[in-house]
Design an enzyme around this catalytic site. Sequence first.
Site, mmCIF file in Angstrom:
data_model
loop_
_atom_site.group_PDB
_atom_site.id
_atom_site.type_symbol
_atom_site.label_atom_id
_atom_site.label_comp_id
_atom_site.label_asym_id
_atom_site.label_seq_id
_atom_site.Cartn_x
_atom_site.Cartn_y
_atom_site.Cartn_z
ATOM 1 N N GLU A 1 0.990 3.820 1.853
ATOM 2 C CA GLU A 1 1.489 4.188 3.182
ATOM 3 C C GLU A 1 2.665 3.307 3.589
ATOM 4 O O GLU A 1 3.658 3.803 4.132
ATOM 5 C CB GLU A 1 0.382 4.043 4.240
ATOM 6 C CG GLU A 1 -0.853 4.868 3.960
ATOM 7 C CD GLU A 1 -1.957 4.095 3.256
ATOM 8 O OE1 GLU A 1 -3.127 4.310 3.602
ATOM 9 O OE2 GLU A 1 -1.654 3.291 2.350
ATOM 10 N N CYS B 1 -6.027 1.723 6.003
ATOM 11 C CA CYS B 1 -6.600 0.476 6.499
ATOM 12 C C CYS B 1 -5.954 0.131 7.844
ATOM 13 O O CYS B 1 -5.028 0.810 8.300
ATOM 14 C CB CYS B 1 -6.373 -0.643 5.490
ATOM 15 S SG CYS B 1 -4.640 -1.161 5.347
ATOM 16 N N HIS C 1 0.856 -1.180 0.000
ATOM 17 C CA HIS C 1 0.000 0.000 0.000
ATOM 18 C C HIS C 1 0.898 1.238 0.000
ATOM 19 O O HIS C 1 2.037 1.187 0.469
ATOM 20 C CB HIS C 1 -0.879 0.019 1.243
ATOM 21 C CG HIS C 1 -1.926 -1.046 1.264
ATOM 22 N ND1 HIS C 1 -2.961 -1.028 2.163
ATOM 23 C CD2 HIS C 1 -2.095 -2.170 0.521
ATOM 24 C CE1 HIS C 1 -3.734 -2.076 1.964
ATOM 25 N NE2 HIS C 1 -3.223 -2.794 0.976
ATOM 26 N N CYS D 1 -2.088 -0.471 7.623
ATOM 27 C CA CYS D 1 -1.313 0.764 7.492
ATOM 28 C C CYS D 1 -1.380 1.608 8.757
ATOM 29 O O CYS D 1 -0.382 2.194 9.176
ATOM 30 C CB CYS D 1 -1.794 1.548 6.282
ATOM 31 S SG CYS D 1 -1.465 0.695 4.713
#
Length: 158
Positions: A56, A84, A54, A87
């Site tokens: 992040e 999420c 992701h 993260c």
Amino acid sequence: MGSPEQYMEAALAEARLAAERGEVPIGAVLVDSVGRIIARNGNRTIELCDPGAHAEMLVLRQAGRVQGNYRLPGTTLYVTLEPCVMCAGALVHARVSRLVYGAIDPKAGGVVSLFQVGQDTRLNHLLAVEGGLLEAESSALLKKFFRERRNGAGEGKK
């Protein structure tokens, strides 16, 4: 030193690049305490065959290498979508000081929508959280991406 809007615009630019790669258009930038962007990236889960890639997570990994430390106190993460749970947990472990996100994620949000990781006092670190910065732009980018996918635009159809 830039403004919060300029940092979120940089995150949106990363999200657009992710979309061009066929990834869900989420982008992130990490800014240090003096306002310097120390890491930037967009989603790369498909490209890297990595469910943890992701935006992040990639930014935290890059910043850790740049700073020579897995802890990143005094930093602010700007991301186009509410992180999420994975993260958000990484932000806590990295000791990021502040999170600023664009759009909420009612289906997978780990910071305000479904869970409050980063604001749970049972954890050893708390995040300052601000949402809604350039929310309309962030949301529109995601909606456009998924509308085009549903309509088959990514497969040569119009």
